[in-house]
Design an enzyme around this catalytic site. Structure first.
Site, mmCIF file in Angstrom:
data_model
loop_
_atom_site.group_PDB
_atom_site.id
_atom_site.type_symbol
_atom_site.label_atom_id
_atom_site.label_comp_id
_atom_site.label_asym_id
_atom_site.label_seq_id
_atom_site.Cartn_x
_atom_site.Cartn_y
_atom_site.Cartn_z
ATOM 1 C CB SER A 83 -0.936 -0.005 1.224
ATOM 2 O OG SER A 83 -0.205 -0.075 2.417
ATOM 3 C CE LYS A 86 -3.545 0.908 4.951
ATOM 4 N NZ LYS A 86 -3.325 0.446 3.574
#
Length: 838
Positions: A729, A772
């Site tokens: 990511s 996140k």
């Protein structure tokens, strides 16, 4: 005896003097060797000998007291037994010694002592010459009659014993197979006799005399057994009398009534156990096994080790809740109120519990669900399991699985092992006493694996709804129904849970809390709990919401609330010191805002009453108690140079922001990566470099040359170098960081991003979006760039967090770069996007 048909021993034998028993021919005995002569015999003859002849030694009974043994050789008994050393075992505790296992062969007489040291050796004459009796066919009348009487007595003795014991059954077969002349020696060594009586049998060289010496011993043993059996039949209440005396208060000289004790409690333990077995309402299979074990227990003497094992097994079986259960509380409204009072937020978990209650109202035979709460530490996974049990009105039992590496902890040990016991599942059911509790399997992701098996594989049967109705513990060895148990597992991550085990559980994600949720949790639960723990009241201490926000943002950075609770506890302790010392708290300008000022001490201050003057913690008192802030919002300061970008990472502890820094220097086009990176993240960095090099002209990064890395080295660093990092990511963050470095432009200081990249410039979806985004919100960032295919994941994020953030959904790296830089990141040539027609 002829040499070809019988036993022929050497004419010279080393002599072993023993004082702890008499070895008879045909018997086997263990002899402990610790004297100097005997030790030397074992070392020189038995341990170093290589032939069968070297293992034959003479065993002489020693009549001298071993405590007063001296160096001089004692007077030897004239008759001994030649024996074959079958086994030699040495040990150094408590002192050096050997243990010999010796089988007697035949008698001998010592004719001459040849030497005394280092161990005695003698010339011997073999005495057992029995071929006349065995080969003659018919013995004389008296000897034949004696042997027949002895045989019948031996059969009578064995018949009085329990034939279900394997040793007794083997002895009965031996009586028919052994020659009659060997029976006196064999049986004299088995029955209870003194060493003096055995010595008389040993000295009886003549066979007829030997029968006459051994027959009275055998008859005495039979009479003793008869008397014992007769006593048990006439007085069956002996056990009750012993039980009554043990139980209480019966002393010598005091009159007591045995009948009263019997009326109070049945003293026959086996009868009580039988009543419990029949009253336990077991399934037919379990009842059949218990009755079989009970039947064996009745025939078994209490001195046998297996008696205690069987008794413990039956007690465990009757204590298990085969048919005992609690009634579920199915009031959905009351359940909702109770869950809301115990926990703030966690809507998904609460909704799942209420769904279970609703279905239980419609169908009473519903199997217990198998849930798995996955989330960072400190978010309340364990405590919500306890609340679910209280909501349902069920018993609660917690099983800690962290570090368990033996499958026997789950399934139990087989009863053949010493110290065997059932597994944690069966022990938990015995503890709670019902068959439908709530079992919390804590830290299921931290199970180990060792040579003793894989406990995660053992849990497959426990957590499979199609199998756990007949869970078989190794100790019980009968099926037990676990289908009514509500299993709740907790884990920090699903990565370490085996796929087969994860497939059997319904996974419910428990994400970290937002700042607003933490403030509510602190004022609803944490602060009242800490005040109670420290003996304070709300009239003595008040913590405003602004102070709580400062604690959350400046002193803790976590997904859960454990550190927050510890900081509140530190504040309570500091205030408790002031209250206990009776210090007067100086008033602030506003009567509602007071704080602890330690910079201006008042020597002659009076003692204030804490309930009348509540101590209010503001930011000055917070700094005095907790020290300077631990976490500073340094985002804007760290993005003052080109080549820095902010990424978003997921960890088992929750979401985190992650800085990516890049620098360039003269070189030959090398790429250096630092920061404890995993293979996937290294590959993402190489992908980013390749994409930027292939699109350098498009985004004006080449500076007149064909390759932006020509004559240049690039160093990529991910701070917090001691922390291992991996995952795909970070791809978009690395591209943005390198684009900022090569173009000389600054990345916006309020932007964070996440997403996987491809070589063609596409942005692929990633996981952990909610954690996140919450990390970006905690860091006061304003814009978050996420893959377009992750747009659906924003539904799980609270509405006020979505309102505070500007989300950019990117499907290509071009969209990422335009959103990450002020004024966009224009390309010299815009390539039209090709849409597939497949």
């Amino acid at each position: 005896m002829s040499s070809n048909s019988g036993i022929q021993i050497p004419s010279r034998l080393p002599l072993l003097c023993t004082h702890d028993g008499v070895l008879l021919p045909g018997s086997t005995m263990r002899i402990s060797v610790d004297t100097a002569r005997n030790m030397q015999l074992v070392k020189s003859r038995l341990l170093k000998g290589t032939s069968l002849k070297s293992t034959i030694i003479g065993v002489i009974p020693n009549t001298r007291d071993p405590e007063h043994d001296s160096d001089e050789l004692p007077s030897l008994h004239s008759i001994g037994t030649a024996g074959l050393a079958v086994q030699v075992v040495g040990s150094n505790w408590p002192k050096p010694h050997y243990t010999l296992l010796i089988t007697g062969l035949c008698r001998f007489r010592v004719t001459q002592l040849l030497r005394e040291r280092p161990f005695p050796v003698a010339e011997v004459e073999q005495l057992d010459k029995l071929e006349q009796y065995t080969e003659g066919g018919q013995a004389d009348g008296e000897l034949g009659e004696l042997s027949q009487r002895f045989y019948q007595a031996a059969v009578q003795l064995v018949g009085m014993l329990d034939m279900s014991v394997p040793v007794v059954a083997k002895l009965r077969r031996l009586l028919d197979s052994l020659p009659r002349e060997t029976l006196p020696d064999v049986l004299a060594s088995m029955i209870r006799t003194s060493n003096k009586e055995k010595l008389q049998v040993l000295d009886a060289v003549d066979l007829e005399e030997r029968f006459k010496k051994a027959l009275p011993l055998l008859t005495r043993q039979i009479e003793g057994l008869k008397l014992l059996q007769k006593t048990r039949k006439l007085r069956p209440d002996d056990d009750k009398r012993v039980l009554a005396i043990r139980k209480g208060g019966v002393f010598p000289g005091r009159q007591f009534s045995l009948d009263e004790e019997v009326e109070d409690e049945d003293g026959d333990d086996t009868a009580m156990l039988e009543k419990k077995v029949k009253a336990a309402a077991m399934p037919e299979a379990a009842l059949r096994v218990c009755l079989k074990e009970l039947k064996r227990l009745k025939k078994m003497p209490q001195s046998m080790p297996e008696y205690a094992l069987t008794h413990n097994y039956l007690e465990m079986m009757v204590e298990l809740p085969w048919s005992k259960s609690t009634t579920d509380c199915l009031d959905i409204r009351a359940a909702r109120v109770l869950l809301d009072n115990d926990h703030y937020a966690m809507e998904k978990l609460k909704r799942r519990v209420l769904e279970y209650l609703a279905v239980r109202q419609l169908k009473s035979t519903l199997k217990g669900p198998i849930l798995c709460f996955v989330g960072p530490p400190g978010v309340g996974k364990t405590s919500v399991g306890r609340s679910i049990a209280r909501t349902l009105g069920r018993e609660f039992h917690r099983i800690a699985l962290g570090g368990v590496c033996d499958q026997s902890d789950i399934r139990g040990h087989r009863r053949t092992y010493v110290g065997s016991m059932p597994g944690r599942i069966i022990n938990g059911l015995k503890t709670v006493g019902v068959n439908n509790p709530v079992f919390l399997l804590d830290e299921v992701d931290k199970l180990g694996k060792s040579l003793q098996g894989d406990p995660a594989a053992a849990l497959l049967e426990v957590l499979d709804p199609e199998q756990n109705h007949s869970f078989t513990d190794h100790y019980l060895n009968v099926p037990f129904d676990l289908s009514q148990v509500l299993f709740i597992a907790t884990a920090n991550t699903t990565a370490t849970i085996p796929p087969a085990l994860l497939d059997r559980m319904e996974v419910l994600q428990v994400p970290g809390y937002t700042q607003e949720e933490k403030v509510e949790i602190a004022h609803r639960h944490l602060i009242p709990h800490q005040l109670e723990q420290h003996g304070l009241t709300p009239q003595q201490l008040q913590i405003p919401q602004d102070t709580t926000k400062d604690i959350i943002s400046k002193y803790t950075r976590e997904a859960g609330v454990r550190s927050l609770e510890r900081k509140i506890g530190a504040i309570c302790r500091a205030v408790a010191v002031k209250v206990a010392e009776g210090h007067k708290v100086s008033r602030a300008e506003s009567p509602t805002e007071q704080h602890i000022k330690q910079s201006v001490p008042e020597e002659d201050s009076g003692i204030a009453s804490p309930p009348e003057m509540p101590i209010v913690i503001d930011h000055i008192a917070l700094k005095d108690i907790l020290g300077p802030p631990v976490f500073e919002m340094e985002v804007s300061e760290r993005l003052t140079l080109p080549g820095v970008a902010i990424g978003l990472a997921w960890t088992p502890m929750g979401g985190e922001i992650m800085f990516v820094e890049a620098s360039r220097m003269e070189g030959d086009g090398q790429l250096t990566l630092t920061g404890q990176l995993g293979d996937v993240m290294k590959e993402s960095a190489h992908l980013a470099i390749s994409w930027l090099r292939s699109n350098a002209k498009t985004y004006l990064l080449a500076n007149g040359s064909a390759d932006p890395l020509e004559g240049t080295d690039i160093h990529l660093h991910f701070p917090a170098g001691a922390v291992t990092k991996d995952g795909p990511s970070a791809g978009v963050t690395i591209v943005t960081c390198l684009a900022s470095l090569l173009s000389g432009r600054l990345v916006r200081s309020d932007v964070a991003m996440t997403g996987e990249i491809t070589l063609r410039g596409l942005v692929l979806p990633v996981g952990g979006i909610k954690d996140k985004v919450l990390a970006a919100h905690r860091a006061n960032l304003k814009r978050v760039i996420i893959p377009k295919r992750n747009e659906k994941d924003l539904e799980e994020i609270p509405a006020h967090v979505r309102a505070d953030l500007d989300f950019v959904f990117a499907s290509t790296l071009d969209e990422v770069l335009n959103a990450a830089f002020d004024g966009g990141f224009p390309a010299a040539v815009n390539h039209p996007q090709v849409v597939s027609k497949l």
